[in-house]
Design an enzyme around this catalytic site. Structure first.
Site, mmCIF file in Angstrom:
data_model
loop_
_atom_site.group_PDB
_atom_site.id
_atom_site.type_symbol
_atom_site.label_atom_id
_atom_site.label_comp_id
_atom_site.label_asym_id
_atom_site.label_seq_id
_atom_site.Cartn_x
_atom_site.Cartn_y
_atom_site.Cartn_z
ATOM 1 N N LYS A 287 0.840 -1.195 0.000
ATOM 2 C CA LYS A 287 0.000 0.000 0.000
ATOM 3 C C LYS A 287 0.881 1.253 0.000
ATOM 4 C CE LYS A 287 -4.156 -1.967 0.266
ATOM 5 N NZ LYS A 287 -4.945 -2.181 1.468
ATOM 6 N N ARG B 233 -3.214 -10.209 4.319
ATOM 7 C CA ARG B 233 -3.364 -10.311 2.859
ATOM 8 C C ARG B 233 -2.116 -9.714 2.223
ATOM 9 N NH1 ARG B 233 -5.101 -7.129 -1.398
ATOM 10 N NH2 ARG B 233 -6.377 -8.170 -3.000
#
Length: 292
Positions: free
Chosen positions: A229, A269
Protein backbone atom coordinates in the site's frame (compact mmCIF):
# COMPACT_ATOMS: atom_id res chain seq x y z
CA UNK A 1 -11.81 -32.48 -0.80
CA UNK A 2 -13.93 -31.09 2.03
CA UNK A 3 -12.52 -28.00 3.72
CA UNK A 4 -13.65 -27.17 7.25
CA UNK A 5 -14.54 -23.49 6.93
CA UNK A 6 -15.44 -23.23 10.61
CA UNK A 7 -11.85 -24.21 11.42
CA UNK A 8 -10.64 -21.56 8.96
CA UNK A 9 -12.89 -18.91 10.55
CA UNK A 10 -11.88 -19.90 14.08
CA UNK A 11 -8.15 -20.38 13.36
CA UNK A 12 -5.99 -19.92 16.46
CA UNK A 13 -3.00 -18.90 14.34
CA UNK A 14 -2.68 -16.03 11.91
CA UNK A 15 -3.24 -17.18 8.34
CA UNK A 16 -1.56 -15.94 5.16
CA UNK A 17 -3.78 -14.84 2.28
CA UNK A 18 -1.98 -14.59 -1.06
CA UNK A 19 -3.13 -12.00 -3.61
CA UNK A 20 -3.96 -13.21 -7.12
CA UNK A 21 -4.78 -10.16 -9.25
CA UNK A 22 -6.40 -11.13 -12.55
CA UNK A 23 -6.41 -7.52 -13.66
CA UNK A 24 -4.91 -5.32 -16.34
CA UNK A 25 -4.08 -2.36 -14.10
CA UNK A 26 -3.30 -3.38 -10.52
CA UNK A 27 -0.44 -1.14 -9.42
CA UNK A 28 2.07 -3.90 -8.65
CA UNK A 29 1.27 -6.85 -10.91
CA UNK A 30 -1.41 -5.79 -13.38
CA UNK A 31 -1.58 -7.99 -16.48
CA UNK A 32 0.72 -10.75 -15.23
CA UNK A 33 -1.94 -13.33 -14.38
CA UNK A 34 -4.75 -12.61 -16.87
CA UNK A 35 -4.14 -15.86 -18.73
CA UNK A 36 -5.92 -18.69 -16.83
CA UNK A 37 -2.85 -20.93 -17.06
CA UNK A 38 -0.65 -18.20 -15.58
CA UNK A 39 -3.24 -17.52 -12.88
CA UNK A 40 -3.33 -21.20 -11.93
CA UNK A 41 0.46 -21.43 -11.87
CA UNK A 42 0.77 -18.34 -9.67
CA UNK A 43 -1.93 -19.58 -7.31
CA UNK A 44 -0.22 -22.95 -6.99
CA UNK A 45 3.13 -21.25 -6.41
CA UNK A 46 1.65 -19.18 -3.57
CA UNK A 47 0.13 -22.32 -2.04
CA UNK A 48 3.55 -23.99 -2.21
CA UNK A 49 5.05 -20.90 -0.54
CA UNK A 50 2.63 -21.29 2.36
CA UNK A 51 -0.54 -19.40 1.46
CA UNK A 52 -3.50 -20.68 3.45
CA UNK A 53 -5.96 -18.75 1.27
CA UNK A 54 -5.78 -17.38 -2.29
CA UNK A 55 -7.62 -14.07 -2.80
CA UNK A 56 -8.74 -13.73 -6.43
CA UNK A 57 -9.56 -10.25 -7.71
CA UNK A 58 -10.51 -9.39 -11.30
CA UNK A 59 -11.11 -5.67 -10.80
CA UNK A 60 -8.50 -3.26 -9.48
CA UNK A 61 -9.53 -1.04 -6.57
CA UNK A 62 -6.47 1.22 -6.73
CA UNK A 63 -7.01 5.00 -7.04
CA UNK A 64 -7.70 5.90 -10.65
CA UNK A 65 -8.81 2.38 -11.65
CA UNK A 66 -11.70 1.98 -14.07
CA UNK A 67 -14.43 -0.58 -13.49
CA UNK A 68 -14.33 -3.71 -15.64
CA UNK A 69 -17.52 -5.06 -17.12
CA UNK A 70 -19.54 -7.55 -15.12
CA UNK A 71 -19.09 -10.16 -17.86
CA UNK A 72 -15.30 -9.73 -17.93
CA UNK A 73 -15.10 -9.99 -14.14
CA UNK A 74 -17.17 -13.17 -14.13
CA UNK A 75 -15.08 -14.78 -16.88
CA UNK A 76 -11.77 -13.96 -15.21
CA UNK A 77 -12.85 -15.07 -11.74
CA UNK A 78 -14.47 -18.32 -12.80
CA UNK A 79 -11.47 -19.27 -14.92
CA UNK A 80 -9.22 -19.03 -11.87
CA UNK A 81 -11.73 -20.67 -9.51
CA UNK A 82 -12.26 -23.65 -11.80
CA UNK A 83 -8.49 -24.04 -12.19
CA UNK A 84 -7.61 -23.88 -8.48
CA UNK A 85 -10.48 -25.64 -6.69
CA UNK A 86 -9.30 -29.08 -7.94
CA UNK A 87 -5.91 -28.31 -6.38
CA UNK A 88 -7.51 -28.06 -2.93
CA UNK A 89 -7.26 -24.29 -2.66
CA UNK A 90 -9.21 -22.19 -0.18
CA UNK A 91 -10.39 -19.34 -2.37
CA UNK A 92 -11.46 -15.85 -1.42
CA UNK A 93 -13.11 -13.76 -4.13
CA UNK A 94 -12.39 -10.03 -4.07
CA UNK A 95 -15.58 -8.62 -5.61
CA UNK A 96 -18.28 -6.05 -4.97
CA UNK A 97 -20.80 -7.66 -7.35
CA UNK A 98 -23.43 -10.14 -6.19
CA UNK A 99 -23.51 -11.92 -9.55
CA UNK A 100 -19.78 -12.64 -9.35
CA UNK A 101 -20.06 -13.69 -5.70
CA UNK A 102 -22.91 -16.12 -6.42
CA UNK A 103 -21.22 -17.71 -9.43
CA UNK A 104 -17.91 -18.10 -7.60
CA UNK A 105 -19.56 -19.68 -4.56
CA UNK A 106 -21.52 -22.05 -6.80
CA UNK A 107 -18.24 -23.09 -8.43
CA UNK A 108 -16.64 -23.90 -5.08
CA UNK A 109 -15.10 -20.68 -3.75
CA UNK A 110 -15.48 -20.41 0.01
CA UNK A 111 -14.98 -16.74 0.94
CA UNK A 112 -16.27 -13.42 -0.42
CA UNK A 113 -13.98 -10.45 0.21
CA UNK A 114 -16.16 -7.37 -0.39
CA UNK A 115 -14.08 -4.18 -0.17
CA UNK A 116 -17.30 -2.16 0.00
CA UNK A 117 -18.47 -4.11 3.03
CA UNK A 118 -21.91 -4.70 1.55
CA UNK A 119 -22.51 -1.12 0.47
CA UNK A 120 -21.84 -1.03 -3.27
CA UNK A 121 -24.11 -3.94 -4.18
CA UNK A 122 -26.63 -4.62 -1.43
CA UNK A 123 -27.25 -8.11 -2.82
CA UNK A 124 -23.75 -9.37 -1.97
CA UNK A 125 -24.61 -10.13 1.68
CA UNK A 126 -27.72 -11.99 0.50
CA UNK A 127 -25.57 -14.08 -1.88
CA UNK A 128 -23.33 -15.02 1.05
CA UNK A 129 -26.31 -15.76 3.30
CA UNK A 130 -27.53 -18.27 0.69
CA UNK A 131 -24.29 -20.23 1.19
CA UNK A 132 -24.21 -20.81 4.93
CA UNK A 133 -20.85 -22.60 4.83
CA UNK A 134 -19.13 -19.59 3.23
CA UNK A 135 -17.35 -16.68 4.92
CA UNK A 136 -17.79 -12.95 4.31
CA UNK A 137 -15.07 -10.35 4.77
CA UNK A 138 -16.71 -7.01 5.60
CA UNK A 139 -14.28 -4.17 4.92
CA UNK A 140 -14.59 -0.59 6.10
CA UNK A 141 -15.50 1.47 3.05
CA UNK A 142 -16.66 5.02 2.47
CA UNK A 143 -16.80 5.02 -1.31
CA UNK A 144 -14.35 5.25 -4.16
CA UNK A 145 -11.44 7.63 -3.75
CA UNK A 146 -11.43 10.75 -5.88
CA UNK A 147 -10.86 9.90 -9.53
CA UNK A 148 -11.42 6.17 -9.04
CA UNK A 149 -13.72 3.65 -10.66
CA UNK A 150 -14.83 5.61 -13.69
CA UNK A 151 -17.77 7.97 -13.72
CA UNK A 152 -18.36 8.35 -10.00
CA UNK A 153 -18.31 11.76 -8.31
CA UNK A 154 -14.94 12.88 -7.06
CA UNK A 155 -15.16 13.24 -3.31
CA UNK A 156 -12.77 13.49 -0.41
CA UNK A 157 -13.64 10.42 1.63
CA UNK A 158 -10.51 10.63 3.79
CA UNK A 159 -11.68 13.26 6.29
CA UNK A 160 -12.34 11.80 9.75
CA UNK A 161 -14.22 14.13 12.06
CA UNK A 162 -13.05 12.30 15.15
CA UNK A 163 -10.07 10.04 15.82
CA UNK A 164 -9.60 7.86 12.73
CA UNK A 165 -9.72 4.65 14.78
CA UNK A 166 -12.98 5.73 16.45
CA UNK A 167 -14.65 6.65 13.17
CA UNK A 168 -13.49 3.52 11.33
CA UNK A 169 -14.58 1.28 14.22
CA UNK A 170 -18.04 2.87 14.47
CA UNK A 171 -18.62 2.85 10.72
CA UNK A 172 -17.39 -0.72 10.30
CA UNK A 173 -19.63 -1.97 13.09
CA UNK A 174 -22.58 -0.27 11.37
CA UNK A 175 -21.69 -2.13 8.19
CA UNK A 176 -21.57 -5.39 10.14
CA UNK A 177 -25.03 -4.66 11.58
CA UNK A 178 -26.38 -4.16 8.06
CA UNK A 179 -24.81 -7.42 6.87
CA UNK A 180 -26.30 -9.30 9.81
CA UNK A 181 -29.69 -7.77 9.01
CA UNK A 182 -29.33 -9.13 5.46
CA UNK A 183 -29.12 -12.66 6.85
CA UNK A 184 -25.40 -13.34 7.14
CA UNK A 185 -24.63 -15.28 10.33
CA UNK A 186 -22.11 -13.92 12.86
CA UNK A 187 -20.11 -17.13 12.38
CA UNK A 188 -19.57 -16.20 8.72
CA UNK A 189 -18.20 -12.70 9.30
CA UNK A 190 -14.61 -11.47 9.23
CA UNK A 191 -13.87 -7.75 9.57
CA UNK A 192 -11.25 -5.61 7.85
CA UNK A 193 -10.51 -1.96 8.81
CA UNK A 194 -9.61 -1.30 5.18
CA UNK A 195 -6.06 0.03 5.30
CA UNK A 196 -5.48 2.40 2.39
CA UNK A 197 -9.15 2.75 1.48
CA UNK A 198 -10.04 6.43 2.08
CA UNK A 199 -6.88 6.35 4.19
CA UNK A 200 -4.01 7.63 2.04
CA UNK A 201 -1.43 8.60 4.65
CA UNK A 202 0.64 7.03 7.41
CA UNK A 203 -1.40 9.07 9.89
CA UNK A 204 -4.59 7.37 8.67
CA UNK A 205 -3.30 3.80 8.79
CA UNK A 206 -0.89 3.37 11.69
CA UNK A 207 -3.54 4.34 14.28
CA UNK A 208 -5.69 1.46 12.99
CA UNK A 209 -2.88 -1.02 13.49
CA UNK A 210 -2.21 0.39 16.95
CA UNK A 211 -5.92 -0.22 17.65
CA UNK A 212 -5.86 -3.90 16.61
CA UNK A 213 -6.87 -5.07 20.07
CA UNK A 214 -10.01 -2.96 19.82
CA UNK A 215 -11.02 -4.63 16.56
CA UNK A 216 -10.14 -8.05 17.97
CA UNK A 217 -12.38 -7.36 20.95
CA UNK A 218 -15.46 -7.40 18.69
CA UNK A 219 -15.18 -11.19 18.61
CA UNK A 220 -14.95 -11.19 14.82
CA UNK A 221 -11.75 -12.40 13.14
CA UNK A 222 -9.72 -9.49 11.73
CA UNK A 223 -8.06 -9.35 8.31
CA UNK A 224 -5.27 -6.83 7.65
CA UNK A 225 -4.23 -5.89 4.13
CA UNK A 226 -1.19 -3.61 4.19
CA UNK A 227 0.77 -5.22 1.37
CA UNK A 228 2.44 -2.74 -1.00
CA UNK A 229 0.00 0.00 0.00
CA UNK A 230 1.03 3.59 -0.60
CA UNK A 231 1.34 4.34 3.11
CA UNK A 232 3.93 1.55 3.50
CA UNK A 233 6.18 3.27 0.99
CA UNK A 234 5.53 6.60 2.70
CA UNK A 235 6.53 5.18 6.07
CA UNK A 236 9.77 3.86 4.58
CA UNK A 237 10.45 7.25 3.03
CA UNK A 238 9.78 8.92 6.38
CA UNK A 239 12.40 6.57 7.85
CA UNK A 240 14.97 7.83 5.35
CA UNK A 241 14.72 5.08 2.71
CA UNK A 242 14.73 6.96 -0.58
CA UNK A 243 12.47 5.68 -3.37
CA UNK A 244 11.49 2.38 -1.72
CA UNK A 245 11.50 -0.54 -4.16
CA UNK A 246 8.78 -3.18 -4.39
CA UNK A 247 11.16 -5.52 -2.56
CA UNK A 248 11.62 -3.11 0.32
CA UNK A 249 7.84 -2.66 0.52
CA UNK A 250 7.49 -6.44 0.74
CA UNK A 251 10.08 -6.51 3.53
CA UNK A 252 8.15 -3.81 5.38
CA UNK A 253 4.91 -5.71 4.77
CA UNK A 254 6.49 -8.80 6.31
CA UNK A 255 7.35 -6.76 9.41
CA UNK A 256 3.73 -5.62 9.62
CA UNK A 257 2.62 -9.24 9.16
CA UNK A 258 4.75 -10.35 12.13
CA UNK A 259 3.30 -7.59 14.31
CA UNK A 260 -0.23 -8.49 13.21
CA UNK A 261 0.35 -12.14 14.08
CA UNK A 262 1.76 -11.19 17.46
CA UNK A 263 -1.46 -9.23 18.04
CA UNK A 264 -3.64 -12.17 17.03
CA UNK A 265 -5.19 -11.04 13.76
CA UNK A 266 -6.98 -13.71 11.77
CA UNK A 267 -5.03 -13.26 8.52
CA UNK A 268 -2.76 -10.96 6.57
CA UNK A 269 -3.36 -10.31 2.86
CA UNK A 270 -0.04 -10.12 1.03
CA UNK A 271 1.62 -10.28 -2.39
CA UNK A 272 4.91 -11.89 -1.29
CA UNK A 273 3.67 -15.00 0.48
CA UNK A 274 7.04 -16.51 1.35
CA UNK A 275 8.27 -13.45 3.25
CA UNK A 276 5.06 -13.04 5.23
CA UNK A 277 4.79 -16.78 5.89
CA UNK A 278 8.08 -16.65 7.78
CA UNK A 279 7.19 -13.39 9.49
CA UNK A 280 3.80 -14.71 10.58
CA UNK A 281 5.42 -17.89 11.92
CA UNK A 282 7.58 -15.76 14.21
CA UNK A 283 4.60 -13.63 15.26
CA UNK A 284 2.51 -16.73 16.00
CA UNK A 285 5.36 -18.21 18.07
CA UNK A 286 5.87 -14.93 19.94
CA UNK A 287 2.17 -14.81 20.82
CA UNK A 288 2.22 -18.44 21.96
CA UNK A 289 5.10 -17.77 24.36
CA UNK A 290 3.48 -14.56 25.59
CA UNK A 291 0.36 -16.52 26.52
CA UNK A 292 2.18 -19.29 28.42
Amino acid sequence: MTIDMKAIHDSDRTLVMGVLNITEDSFSDGGLWLDPANAKAHGEAMMKDGADIIDIGAESTRPGAKRVSEEDEQTRVLGAVDALIPEGAVLSIDTTRASVARMALEHGAQIINDVSGGQLDREVPHAVAEHTESLYIVQHWRGWLAGSAGNVPDADTSVYANDVADDVYDELMKQVDDVLHAGVAPSQIIIDPGLGFSKPSVEHNFPLMVALERFNSTGYPVLIGASRKRFVGAALADAGIDEPSMGSKDNATAAISALCAEHGVWAVRVHDVAKSRDAVAIGNAWRAFANV
